[in-house]
Design a protein around this motif. Structure first.
Motif, PDB file in Angstrom:
ATOM      1  N   LEU A  35      -0.904 -15.667  -0.973  1.00 53.81           N
ATOM      2  CA  LEU A  35      -1.317 -14.914  -2.163  1.00 53.81           C
ATOM      3  C   LEU A  35      -1.386 -15.862  -3.347  1.00 53.81           C
ATOM      4  O   LEU A  35      -0.432 -16.583  -3.640  1.00 53.81           O
ATOM      5  CB  LEU A  35      -0.319 -13.790  -2.448  1.00 53.81           C
ATOM      6  N   GLU A  36      -2.525 -15.855  -4.011  1.00 53.01           N
ATOM      7  CA  GLU A  36      -2.756 -16.716  -5.168  1.00 53.01           C
ATOM      8  C   GLU A  36      -3.119 -15.843  -6.355  1.00 53.01           C
ATOM      9  O   GLU A  36      -3.933 -14.919  -6.238  1.00 53.01           O
ATOM     10  CB  GLU A  36      -3.893 -17.691  -4.859  1.00 53.01           C
ATOM     11  N   ILE A  37      -2.512 -16.114  -7.497  1.00 62.35           N
ATOM     12  CA  ILE A  37      -2.802 -15.352  -8.717  1.00 62.35           C
ATOM     13  C   ILE A  37      -3.321 -16.310  -9.773  1.00 62.35           C
ATOM     14  O   ILE A  37      -2.717 -17.358 -10.026  1.00 62.35           O
ATOM     15  CB  ILE A  37      -1.555 -14.602  -9.212  1.00 62.35           C
ATOM     16  N   CYS A  38      -4.448 -15.950 -10.363  1.00 61.53           N
ATOM     17  CA  CYS A  38      -5.123 -16.806 -11.332  1.00 61.53           C
ATOM     18  C   CYS A  38      -5.075 -16.195 -12.723  1.00 61.53           C
ATOM     19  O   CYS A  38      -5.279 -14.985 -12.895  1.00 61.53           O
ATOM     20  CB  CYS A  38      -6.583 -17.021 -10.920  1.00 61.53           C
ATOM     21  N   ASN A  39      -4.814 -17.044 -13.701  1.00 61.78           N
ATOM     22  CA  ASN A  39      -4.820 -16.621 -15.100  1.00 61.78           C
ATOM     23  C   ASN A  39      -6.221 -16.825 -15.665  1.00 61.78           C
ATOM     24  O   ASN A  39      -6.564 -17.916 -16.130  1.00 61.78           O
ATOM     25  CB  ASN A  39      -3.787 -17.410 -15.905  1.00 61.78           C
ATOM     26  N   ASP A  40      -7.029 -15.768 -15.624  1.00 70.35           N
ATOM     27  CA  ASP A  40      -8.378 -15.859 -16.174  1.00 70.35           C
ATOM     28  C   ASP A  40      -8.449 -15.229 -17.561  1.00 70.35           C
ATOM     29  O   ASP A  40      -9.505 -14.776 -17.996  1.00 70.35           O
ATOM     30  CB  ASP A  40      -9.385 -15.180 -15.236  1.00 70.35           C
ATOM     31  N   THR A  41      -7.273 -15.209 -18.262  1.00 67.28           N
ATOM     32  CA  THR A  41      -7.263 -14.766 -19.658  1.00 67.28           C
ATOM     33  C   THR A  41      -7.298 -15.993 -20.560  1.00 67.28           C
ATOM     34  O   THR A  41      -7.256 -17.133 -20.095  1.00 67.28           O
ATOM     35  CB  THR A  41      -6.011 -13.921 -19.964  1.00 67.28           C
ATOM     36  N   VAL A  73       1.704 -17.968  -5.190  1.00 62.32           N
ATOM     37  CA  VAL A  73       3.021 -17.341  -5.288  1.00 62.32           C
ATOM     38  C   VAL A  73       3.608 -17.029  -3.918  1.00 62.32           C
ATOM     39  O   VAL A  73       4.827 -16.867  -3.789  1.00 62.32           O
ATOM     40  CB  VAL A  73       2.946 -16.059  -6.151  1.00 62.32           C
ATOM     41  N   LEU A  74       2.766 -16.910  -2.898  1.00 66.10           N
ATOM     42  CA  LEU A  74       3.238 -16.766  -1.514  1.00 66.10           C
ATOM     43  C   LEU A  74       2.417 -17.709  -0.653  1.00 66.10           C
ATOM     44  O   LEU A  74       1.182 -17.696  -0.716  1.00 66.10           O
ATOM     45  CB  LEU A  74       3.078 -15.325  -1.012  1.00 66.10           C
ATOM     46  N   ASP A  75       3.097 -18.518   0.145  1.00 63.95           N
ATOM     47  CA  ASP A  75       2.399 -19.551   0.916  1.00 63.95           C
ATOM     48  C   ASP A  75       2.608 -19.342   2.415  1.00 63.95           C
ATOM     49  O   ASP A  75       2.830 -20.284   3.158  1.00 63.95           O
ATOM     50  CB  ASP A  75       2.910 -20.931   0.495  1.00 63.95           C
ATOM     51  N   ALA A  76       2.516 -18.085   2.838  1.00 65.86           N
ATOM     52  CA  ALA A  76       2.651 -17.748   4.261  1.00 65.86           C
ATOM     53  C   ALA A  76       1.713 -16.581   4.537  1.00 65.86           C
ATOM     54  O   ALA A  76       1.320 -15.863   3.610  1.00 65.86           O
ATOM     55  CB  ALA A  76       4.091 -17.386   4.591  1.00 65.86           C
ATOM     56  N   PRO A  77       1.327 -16.376   5.789  1.00 63.44           N
ATOM     57  CA  PRO A  77       0.443 -15.245   6.116  1.00 63.44           C
ATOM     58  C   PRO A  77       0.997 -13.941   5.556  1.00 63.44           C
ATOM     59  O   PRO A  77       2.188 -13.641   5.699  1.00 63.44           O
ATOM     60  CB  PRO A  77       0.422 -15.243   7.641  1.00 63.44           C
ATOM     61  N   LEU A  78       0.153 -13.163   4.907  1.00 64.53           N
ATOM     62  CA  LEU A  78       0.591 -11.924   4.269  1.00 64.53           C
ATOM     63  C   LEU A  78       0.954 -10.882   5.324  1.00 64.53           C
ATOM     64  O   LEU A  78       0.229 -10.684   6.299  1.00 64.53           O
ATOM     65  CB  LEU A  78      -0.501 -11.382   3.359  1.00 64.53           C
ATOM     66  N   LYS A  79       2.069 -10.194   5.083  1.00 62.08           N
ATOM     67  CA  LYS A  79       2.538  -9.170   6.014  1.00 62.08           C
ATOM     68  C   LYS A  79       2.200  -7.758   5.547  1.00 62.08           C
ATOM     69  O   LYS A  79       2.289  -6.816   6.329  1.00 62.08           O
ATOM     70  CB  LYS A  79       4.056  -9.284   6.180  1.00 62.08           C
ATOM     71  N   ASN A  80       1.873  -7.609   4.277  1.00 58.76           N
ATOM     72  CA  ASN A  80       1.652  -6.287   3.705  1.00 58.76           C
ATOM     73  C   ASN A  80       0.243  -6.157   3.151  1.00 58.76           C
ATOM     74  O   ASN A  80      -0.402  -7.155   2.834  1.00 58.76           O
ATOM     75  CB  ASN A  80       2.644  -6.019   2.566  1.00 58.76           C
ATOM     76  N   ARG A  81      -0.171  -4.933   2.980  1.00 57.98           N
ATOM     77  CA  ARG A  81      -1.432  -4.686   2.280  1.00 57.98           C
ATOM     78  C   ARG A  81      -1.221  -4.746   0.766  1.00 57.98           C
ATOM     79  O   ARG A  81      -2.050  -5.271   0.031  1.00 57.98           O
ATOM     80  CB  ARG A  81      -1.994  -3.315   2.661  1.00 57.98           C
ATOM     81  N   PHE A  82      -0.073  -4.209   0.286  1.00 55.18           N
ATOM     82  CA  PHE A  82       0.148  -4.099  -1.156  1.00 55.18           C
ATOM     83  C   PHE A  82       1.220  -5.076  -1.626  1.00 55.18           C
ATOM     84  O   PHE A  82       2.273  -5.239  -0.999  1.00 55.18           O
ATOM     85  CB  PHE A  82       0.583  -2.671  -1.512  1.00 55.18           C
ATOM     86  N   TYR A  83       0.934  -5.713  -2.753  1.00 53.28           N
ATOM     87  CA  TYR A  83       1.887  -6.536  -3.484  1.00 53.28           C
ATOM     88  C   TYR A  83       1.837  -6.084  -4.939  1.00 53.28           C
ATOM     89  O   TYR A  83       0.909  -5.384  -5.353  1.00 53.28           O
ATOM     90  CB  TYR A  83       1.548  -8.029  -3.341  1.00 53.28           C
ATOM     91  N   TYR A  84       2.835  -6.501  -5.737  1.00 55.07           N
ATOM     92  CA  TYR A  84       2.956  -5.973  -7.093  1.00 55.07           C
ATOM     93  C   TYR A  84       3.269  -7.125  -8.053  1.00 55.07           C
ATOM     94  O   TYR A  84       4.013  -8.045  -7.717  1.00 55.07           O
ATOM     95  CB  TYR A  84       4.059  -4.915  -7.139  1.00 55.07           C
ATOM     96  N   PHE A  85       2.705  -7.056  -9.262  1.00 54.63           N
ATOM     97  CA  PHE A  85       2.936  -8.139 -10.223  1.00 54.63           C
ATOM     98  C   PHE A  85       3.092  -7.577 -11.622  1.00 54.63           C
ATOM     99  O   PHE A  85       2.667  -6.459 -11.935  1.00 54.63           O
ATOM    100  CB  PHE A  85       1.790  -9.155 -10.170  1.00 54.63           C
ATOM    101  N   THR A 131      -4.688  -5.833  -1.214  1.00 54.55           N
ATOM    102  CA  THR A 131      -5.447  -6.840  -0.465  1.00 54.55           C
ATOM    103  C   THR A 131      -6.477  -6.206   0.462  1.00 54.55           C
ATOM    104  O   THR A 131      -7.281  -6.917   1.066  1.00 54.55           O
ATOM    105  CB  THR A 131      -4.499  -7.706   0.388  1.00 54.55           C
ATOM    106  N   GLN A 132      -6.410  -4.845   0.576  1.00 54.24           N
ATOM    107  CA  GLN A 132      -7.323  -4.088   1.443  1.00 54.24           C
ATOM    108  C   GLN A 132      -7.255  -4.575   2.884  1.00 54.24           C
ATOM    109  O   GLN A 132      -8.218  -4.486   3.638  1.00 54.24           O
ATOM    110  CB  GLN A 132      -8.761  -4.163   0.923  1.00 54.24           C
ATOM    111  N   LEU A 133      -6.102  -5.064   3.243  1.00 51.65           N
ATOM    112  CA  LEU A 133      -5.895  -5.609   4.584  1.00 51.65           C
ATOM    113  C   LEU A 133      -5.040  -4.649   5.385  1.00 51.65           C
ATOM    114  O   LEU A 133      -3.890  -4.390   5.021  1.00 51.65           O
ATOM    115  CB  LEU A 133      -5.196  -6.965   4.494  1.00 51.65           C
ATOM    116  N   PRO A 134      -5.541  -4.059   6.464  1.00 49.78           N
ATOM    117  CA  PRO A 134      -4.718  -3.169   7.281  1.00 49.78           C
ATOM    118  C   PRO A 134      -3.469  -3.880   7.771  1.00 49.78           C
ATOM    119  O   PRO A 134      -3.486  -5.084   8.040  1.00 49.78           O
ATOM    120  CB  PRO A 134      -5.640  -2.794   8.447  1.00 49.78           C
ATOM    121  N   ALA A 135      -2.404  -3.123   7.890  1.00 54.89           N
ATOM    122  CA  ALA A 135      -1.127  -3.741   8.275  1.00 54.89           C
ATOM    123  C   ALA A 135      -1.215  -4.464   9.610  1.00 54.89           C
ATOM    124  O   ALA A 135      -0.568  -5.477   9.830  1.00 54.89           O
ATOM    125  CB  ALA A 135      -0.038  -2.663   8.334  1.00 54.89           C
ATOM    126  N   ALA A 136      -2.067  -3.960  10.519  1.00 59.96           N
ATOM    127  CA  ALA A 136      -2.174  -4.576  11.845  1.00 59.96           C
ATOM    128  C   ALA A 136      -2.732  -5.982  11.787  1.00 59.96           C
ATOM    129  O   ALA A 136      -2.535  -6.791  12.687  1.00 59.96           O
ATOM    130  CB  ALA A 136      -3.057  -3.714  12.748  1.00 59.96           C
TER     131      ALA A 136
END
Length: 365
Positions: A35-41, A73-85, A131-136
């Protein structure tokens, strides 16, 4: 034979669609590698992240992001569909989604999302990353690239001349060691199990007034507070002892019940259980000047409520429901668009998102 071929051609699109659905659920389908978060402000931002890992909630931070930079902010394969910031920047406003997690000053990693204040942490409202990624598909070995989220989706310049929260005015609650007189709504008293200390809470326009049996307030006033029903409108006077942005501890010298205003009556009319028309699991219960929020039968948070003529930079004619997290977290504004015996329609400010609720008198499971 001809009929069979026609049937094959007719079913072919459906077969492709089903195959696509099956393919999207197969373990070998690529997911996201991080997961990568960009500051586009246009301003530097500080960022915190929350997510679920192995059945428990984790929140951590802070990352500092200069404009036009990104952070993995996360450098491993994502396990969830939803993350929060949650992000913060001077003179900028974060458009959260009322999802609360624990935070702390400086670098932190906190396990669990409940009882933040009791555990010595702060709390803040976060926004959702979908992430619109199904949990499977999550955590696939074939994950190729990181999912990229951008801060501008929930961050914008604060309106000129407007505070993020309306601060307590001098005539409402003065600075420490000064006298005040204030119209408030009594919410309730609780006795702490550890030391037996009594803490009584009274709700102001934006913030809360706390009174304890620490010897600074006449015990007769503490007894009168404990005898009041939640939601009783009162006028108090006394001296503020310590004053923060949203919570003031005070000693009281006088307490009188006052006549109800139209806002007091509207808060009274809001009492009861309300269920979202969009999601039957999303519901809350209003009692006195407090709102207990639930998802299904799980209680998520408690907020202190007041009804005002304006909130933050929202000044359009009408009434506004002001909700503040009980542990001193952020304050949120809802314009009351409609209130009947059966239906409540709110507009969540500043976005103007319409929220519809149906009154329900059935008890929670």
């Amino acid at each position: 034979m001809r009929a069979r071929l026609i049937l094959v051609f007719l079913l072919a699109p459906l077969g492709l669609a089903l195959a696509a659905q099956r393919g999207s659920a197969e373990p070998g389908h690529p997911g996201y590698a991080g997961l990568e978060i960009c500051n586009d402000t246009a301003v530097p931002q500080t960022l915190s992240l929350a997510y679920r890992d192995d059945g428990r909630w984790i929140s951590n931070g802070w990352w500092s992001l200069s404009p036009e930079t990104c952070e993995r902010v996360l450098d491993a394969p994502l396990k969830n569909r939803f993350y929060y910031f949650h992000s913060e920047a001077q003179n900028w406003q974060f458009l959260d989604e009322r999802i609360s997690f624990c935070t702390a000053p400086g670098n932190f990693t906190i396990y669990g999302d409940r009882d933040c204040a009791i555990r010595g942490y702060n709390s803040a409202f976060f926004a959702k990353i979908d992430t619109q990624l199904p949990a499977a598909l999550s955590g696939s070995d074939q994950a190729a690239s990181a999912y990229v989220a951008r801060l501008s989706s929930h961050s914008r310049p604060a309106p000129v001349g407007a505070d993020a929260v309306r601060r307590l005015m001098p005539e409402e609650v003065a600075a420490a060691d000064t006298a005040f007189e204030q119209d408030v709504t009594f919410q309730g008293c609780e006795v702490r199990s550890g030391d037996g200390r009594v803490i009584c809470k009274l709700v102001m326009g934006a913030g809360q007034l706390c009174v304890t049996n620490d010897g600074m307030t006449d015990p007769a006033i503490i007894d009168r507070l404990q005898a009041l029903a939640p939601g009783t409108p009162v006028r108090v006077s006394g001296e503020s002892l310590t004053s923060g942005d949203l919570v003031t501890y005070a000693s009281l010298t006088a307490l009188t019940e006052r006549d109800e205003t139209r806002h007091d009556l509207m808060l009274e009319d809001l009492a009861g259980q309300w269920v979202s028309q969009a999601d039957a699991y999303d519901l809350f219960v209003i009692e006195g000047a407090a709102r207990r929020n639930f998802y299904g039968s799980v209680e998520t948070m408690t907020e202190l409520l007041s009804v005002q003529t304006s909130c933050n930079d929202a000044t359009a004619a009408g009434a506004y429901l002001v909700a503040q997290a009980e542990d001193g977290g952020p304050t949120h504004c809802y314009r009351i668009m409609s209130l009947t015996d059966r239906e409540l329609v709110l507009s969540y400010m500043p976005r103007g998102t319409e929220l519809r609720y149906q009154r329900q008198n059935q008890p929670l499971n």
